[in-house]
Design an enzyme around this catalytic site. Structure first.
Site, PDB file in Angstrom:
ATOM      1  N   ASP A  20       0.972  -1.306  -0.111  1.00 33.90           N
ATOM      2  CA  ASP A  20      -0.013  -0.163  -0.142  1.00 33.90           C
ATOM      3  C   ASP A  20       0.966   1.412  -0.040  1.00 33.90           C
ATOM      4  OD1 ASP A  20      -2.347   1.320   0.550  1.00 33.90           O
ATOM      5  OD2 ASP A  20      -1.670   1.775   2.341  1.00 33.90           O
ATOM      6  N   ASP A  22       0.044   5.241   1.132  1.00 27.41           N
ATOM      7  CA  ASP A  22      -0.002   6.025   2.266  1.00 27.41           C
ATOM      8  C   ASP A  22      -0.374   5.359   3.893  1.00 27.41           C
ATOM      9  OD1 ASP A  22      -0.582   8.759   1.313  1.00 27.41           O
ATOM     10  OD2 ASP A  22      -2.651   8.085   0.670  1.00 27.41           O
TER      11      ASP A  22
END
Length: 226
Positions: A20, A22
Site C-alpha cells: 500500500d 499512504d
C-alpha cells in the site's frame, strides 16, 4: 509461502511483495487530516469518525458515505483531490521503507493504492520513493479496498499466485483486502486497528531485513526477518 514465529523473531518467505502507499510507504498523515478536517467542518461532521474509517479507502467512497444527501459526490471528490495534490508539506517516507525497497528485485514489487495515479506520483516523489513498474491505482479497479480486486490484479501482473505473495498494509480496509485476496498480510504502523488472527504487526521497516534465495528449481524467493 511460510511464516514461522518465535518470541523474538518472525520469518516470512514469498515470491512477490505488494505495498500500500499512504501509511505504509509514505507518511502523509498531516495532509490527510487537514483535508478531511476541512471536509468535516464544511458539513458539520464528526472528524474522528471520518479519520477512523477513511484510512486505506478510496476518497470517493468516504465522500459517498459521509456527505449530506444531494451532494455532487464526483465534484466534491474532485475538489478534495485537488487539495491533496496541492499539498506536500510534511510528507516523509515510513522509516526503513526506502532501504527495504532498495533490497528488493524491482520485478517482485507492486504498489496497490486507493490513491489516484496523479496523487500517488506526487506523494511518492515528495517522499523520495520511486513508483514500482507494476502499480494498481484507484483508476485501475472497479472496487476499492476492502475488496481484494487491487491485490489480486497486482499479483497477477507480477505472475505469482496470491499464496506466493505478501502484502504490507497500514489500515483495516487494506488489511481486509489483502486477506480477502488470500495473501499473507503484514500490518504496518499505528492505524491497523484490531488485527485478525495470524496478521503480523510491525511499527515500521527499521527492523526488517530481506534476503534473496533461489530454489533448486531456480525459483527466486524473498525471506523477510522481523
Amino acid at each position: 509461502m511460510s511464516l514461522q514465529s518465535s518470541p523474538r523473531t518472525a520469518t516470512l518467505t514469498a515470491r512477490a511483495v505488494l505495498f500500500d502507499m499512504d501509511g505504509t510507504l509514505v507518511d502523509s498523515t498531516s495532509i490527510v487530516e487537514r483535508v478531511w478536517t476541512a471536509f468535516a467542518g464544511r458539513f458539520g461532521l464528526d472528524i474522528d469518525e471520518i479519520l477512523r474509517t477513511s484510512h486505506g479507502v478510496q476518497a470517493m467512497d468516504t465522500v459517498r458515505r459521509f456527505a449530506p444527501a444531494g451532494t455532487d459526490i464526483h465534484a466534491l471528490t474532485a475538489e478534495l483531490g485537488r487539495m491533496e495534490l496541492a499539498e506536500t508539506r510534511g510528507i516523509v517516507p515510513v522509516p526503513g521503507a526506502p532501504e527495504l525497497l532498495a533490497c528488493l528485485p524491482p520485478d517482485a514489487v507492486a504498489l496497490v493504492t486507493s490513491a489516484s495515479r496523479d496523487l500517488a506520483g506526487v506523494r511518492m516523489a515528495a517522499a523520495g520513493i520511486g513508483i514500482p513498474a507494476v502499480s494498481v491505482m484507484s483508476e485501475d479497479v472497479d472496487r476499492g479496498k476492502p475488496h481484494p480486486e487491487g491485490y489480486l490484479r497486482a499479483a497477477a501482473l507480477l505472475g505469482v499466485a496470491p499464496a506466493d505473495a505478501v502484502v504490507f498494509e497500514d489500515a483495516p480496509a487494506g488489511i481486509a483486502a489483502g486477506l480477502a485476496a488470500g495473501i499473507r498480510t503484514v500490518a504496518v504502523g499505528p492505524n491497523a486497528g484490531e488485527l485478525p488472527d495470524g496478521v503480523l504487526h510491525i511499527p515500521d521497516y527499521s527492523g526488517v531485513t530481506v534476503t534473496t534465495h533461489r530454489t533448486a528449481a531456480g525459483v527466486r524467493t524473498l525471506s523477510f526477518s522481523f
